[in-house]
Design an enzyme around this catalytic site. Sequence first.
Site, PDB file in Angstrom:
ATOM      1  N   ASN A 101      10.974  41.912 -48.088  1.00 36.75           N
ATOM      2  CA  ASN A 101      11.528  43.117 -47.458  1.00 36.75           C
ATOM      3  C   ASN A 101      10.614  43.710 -46.388  1.00 36.75           C
ATOM      4  OD1 ASN A 101       9.874  43.784 -49.674  1.00 36.75           O
ATOM      5  ND2 ASN A 101      10.681  45.853 -49.673  1.00 36.75           N
TER       6      ASN A 101
ATOM      7  N   GLU B 161       2.843  44.822 -58.047  1.00 34.77           N
ATOM      8  CA  GLU B 161       3.660  45.889 -57.436  1.00 34.77           C
ATOM      9  C   GLU B 161       5.108  45.435 -57.564  1.00 34.77           C
ATOM     10  OE1 GLU B 161       2.547  48.648 -56.403  1.00 34.77           O
ATOM     11  OE2 GLU B 161       0.466  48.361 -55.816  1.00 34.77           O
TER      12      GLU B 161
ATOM     13  N   CYS C 130      11.259  48.948 -52.161  1.00 40.80           N
ATOM     14  CA  CYS C 130      10.933  49.150 -53.572  1.00 40.80           C
ATOM     15  C   CYS C 130      11.029  50.618 -53.948  1.00 40.80           C
ATOM     16  CB  CYS C 130       9.551  48.603 -53.871  1.00 40.80           C
ATOM     17  SG  CYS C 130       8.278  49.263 -52.798  1.00 40.80           S
TER      18      CYS C 130
ATOM     19  N   GLU D  92      -2.638  49.593 -55.310  1.00 44.63           N
ATOM     20  CA  GLU D  92      -3.130  49.113 -54.027  1.00 44.63           C
ATOM     21  C   GLU D  92      -3.431  50.313 -53.133  1.00 44.63           C
ATOM     22  OE1 GLU D  92       0.137  46.309 -52.891  1.00 44.63           O
ATOM     23  OE2 GLU D  92      -1.470  44.834 -52.930  1.00 44.63           O
TER      24      GLU D  92
HETATM   25  P1  NAD Z   1      10.794  37.881 -55.927  1.00 44.58           P
HETATM   26  O1  NAD Z   1      10.109  38.363 -57.147  1.00 44.58           O
HETATM   27  O2  NAD Z   1      12.008  37.072 -56.064  1.00 44.58           O
HETATM   28  O3  NAD Z   1       9.799  37.010 -55.023  1.00 44.58           O
HETATM   29  C1  NAD Z   1       8.557  37.534 -54.570  1.00 44.58           C
HETATM   30  C2  NAD Z   1       7.629  36.378 -54.258  1.00 44.58           C
HETATM   31  O4  NAD Z   1       7.316  35.680 -55.462  1.00 44.58           O
HETATM   32  C3  NAD Z   1       8.204  35.340 -53.302  1.00 44.58           C
HETATM   33  O5  NAD Z   1       7.166  34.892 -52.450  1.00 44.58           O
HETATM   34  C4  NAD Z   1       8.648  34.223 -54.248  1.00 44.58           C
HETATM   35  O6  NAD Z   1       8.704  32.959 -53.643  1.00 44.58           O
HETATM   36  C5  NAD Z   1       7.556  34.277 -55.289  1.00 44.58           C
HETATM   37  N1  NAD Z   1       7.904  33.756 -56.615  1.00 44.58           N
HETATM   38  C6  NAD Z   1       9.131  33.713 -57.206  1.00 44.58           C
HETATM   39  N2  NAD Z   1       9.023  33.218 -58.443  1.00 44.58           N
HETATM   40  C7  NAD Z   1       7.714  32.940 -58.659  1.00 44.58           C
HETATM   41  C8  NAD Z   1       6.980  32.436 -59.772  1.00 44.58           C
HETATM   42  N3  NAD Z   1       7.574  32.130 -60.924  1.00 44.58           N
HETATM   43  N4  NAD Z   1       5.642  32.287 -59.638  1.00 44.58           N
HETATM   44  C9  NAD Z   1       5.016  32.621 -58.484  1.00 44.58           C
HETATM   45  N5  NAD Z   1       5.668  33.097 -57.403  1.00 44.58           N
HETATM   46  C10 NAD Z   1       7.006  33.270 -57.493  1.00 44.58           C
HETATM   47  O7  NAD Z   1      11.056  39.205 -55.056  1.00 44.58           O
HETATM   48  P2  NAD Z   1      11.836  39.326 -53.681  1.00 44.58           P
HETATM   49  O8  NAD Z   1      13.292  39.158 -53.946  1.00 44.58           O
HETATM   50  O9  NAD Z   1      11.164  38.490 -52.655  1.00 44.58           O
HETATM   51  O10 NAD Z   1      11.517  40.851 -53.308  1.00 44.58           O
HETATM   52  C11 NAD Z   1      12.252  41.923 -53.781  1.00 44.58           C
HETATM   53  C12 NAD Z   1      11.541  42.588 -54.937  1.00 44.58           C
HETATM   54  O11 NAD Z   1      10.243  43.015 -54.535  1.00 44.58           O
HETATM   55  C13 NAD Z   1      12.228  43.840 -55.400  1.00 44.58           C
HETATM   56  O12 NAD Z   1      12.268  43.872 -56.790  1.00 44.58           O
HETATM   57  C14 NAD Z   1      11.349  44.956 -54.888  1.00 44.58           C
HETATM   58  O13 NAD Z   1      11.420  46.151 -55.606  1.00 44.58           O
HETATM   59  C15 NAD Z   1      10.014  44.329 -54.988  1.00 44.58           C
HETATM   60  N6  NAD Z   1       9.043  45.024 -54.119  1.00 44.58           N
HETATM   61  C16 NAD Z   1       8.097  45.817 -54.696  1.00 44.58           C
HETATM   62  C17 NAD Z   1       7.210  46.523 -53.896  1.00 44.58           C
HETATM   63  C18 NAD Z   1       6.147  47.417 -54.496  1.00 44.58           C
HETATM   64  O14 NAD Z   1       5.186  47.714 -53.798  1.00 44.58           O
HETATM   65  N7  NAD Z   1       6.266  47.851 -55.731  1.00 44.58           N
HETATM   66  C19 NAD Z   1       7.273  46.396 -52.513  1.00 44.58           C
HETATM   67  C20 NAD Z   1       8.249  45.569 -51.972  1.00 44.58           C
HETATM   68  C21 NAD Z   1       9.128  44.874 -52.788  1.00 44.58           C
END
Ligand code: NAD
Length: 499
Positions: A161, A259, A293, A471
Amino acid sequence: MPSGREAGGSMTKPVPFLVGGERVQGSAGSFDSVNPATGTVNYAVSAAGASDVERCVSIAREASRTPSWKGLHPHERAQILARIADGIRARSEGLAAIQMRENGKVMAECRAQVASAAATFRYYASVCETLGSEVTPARGDYLSLTVYEPMGVVAAITPWNSPLTMEAQKIAPAIAAGNAVIVKPSEVTPTAAIEVAAIALEAGLPPGILNVITGTGRDTGVPLVRHPGVRMVSFTGGTETGRAIGTIAAERLIPVALELGGKSPNIVFADADLEAAVDGVVGGIFEGSGQSCVAGSRLFVQRTALDAVLARLKDHAEALRVGVPDAAGVRMGPLASFPHREKVEAYVASARAEGGEILVGGGRPDDTALAGGAFYRPTVITGLTNAARACREEIFGPVLCVLPFDDEDDLVAQANDSSYGLACGIWTSDYRRALRVAGAIEAGTVWINTYKQLSIATPFGGFKDSGIGREKGVSGMRLYQQSKSIYLGLDERVMGAGR
Ligand code: NAD
């Protein structure tokens, strides 16, 4: 523009990733980067498999052990971080365009996120140069020092995002602290990190200190987290992925920073400036098409102000222009991918099935010019309770659920009745009430009469299922260090008669 691709978008070979200062084609084939505003393929991107992960960790480990980076004085590392900030600013249009075509965010927001990434490197240049070690109180004839050392190799795994800001937030403090970093960006937004790593090399960062490997979570992310050479994982993404990573990290006994997701309450009391509140509510959920998020996705309104708020909300939400992300006046681009739009649509269907009424939106735009993209209209749903699926799970799209409350106790109970605890907004003219409610809400960030203000100088992170660790801020650099305590004996009998 990422290399490996000809101008005009025709393919040569997949965009390579960057390891040890060199562009690399991975062993796991390639995957397509798709522009969500048009549905067309931007380019193919090389995918790293287990053997690429192995080689990358080995290079990063070697780089983390040599004095060429961790042996520099802090002010010397700081100079390079500042040069990276300058390099990012110098290429801001190109970086913003990469993010826009990969995740569809409106160009103004992409530009702001590039500026934020540059500011993050500059901030951690300052922290690196000024953060000292400690002399702790002695309880005997010794001098006791606490110094801070890097972890070694840090894996930084990021979502789609806000790739530029999320990656800067991890890379800058981790390299400032003397670590080597391996970034695994989302497969939806794979190439901005590669460009930043190239900028860092030009700025003088030694090869191997910042590496980027692209690929899926399963094929690239999992072997990276499991690799014994990785000494810490810093992850931003969904809660379930965070749980899976945390489980591996627990087995390996390595630290993690997580996060994760959110379902943040935005609360409007009847005594608030309702116009300002609704403006903040609309920005808080619909900016970035709700793919934030900290999106304020549950709107709690004091019942006596409900009609007035809903009327304003309808006007504001309907006025938001949805369109291609580089068109003037567009406030909402597409969702970041077509599968993600399907997920959002399924949530709106579930809300309808649970008795929700659509006040605004609830579907794709009618404009046929947008039919090729993953667009979805800003959507406001009333008539649900906090128990509905759309109010409990993170939708991560432009969907706002409105929930009335009667008094402060009722509000706090409902707002906290969530597995998440990332952020919260409070709109009221009574500051004592605002501070009281801020104290009662289970969330890592609370905004009062504002929303989504974020500063690199202020710690950020979640309560409950929204994460572990904080962070940003000065402590954001400590996250990537381990302390070492040194006792220097001063007993004269041992020191001898050196006087
Ligand atoms: P996601 O969890 O699907 O993927 C995030 C990353 O993790 C990607 O690079 C993905 O390839 C990798 N990944 C997926 N499965 C993995 C595994 N088993 N082991 C290691 N790496 C793996 O999330 P997304 O759909 O890319 O992003 C959206 C999510 O991110 C939402 O839930 C959002 O709330 C969260 N988010 C949180 C924050 C925060 O600061 N709290 C900020 C931005 C987004």
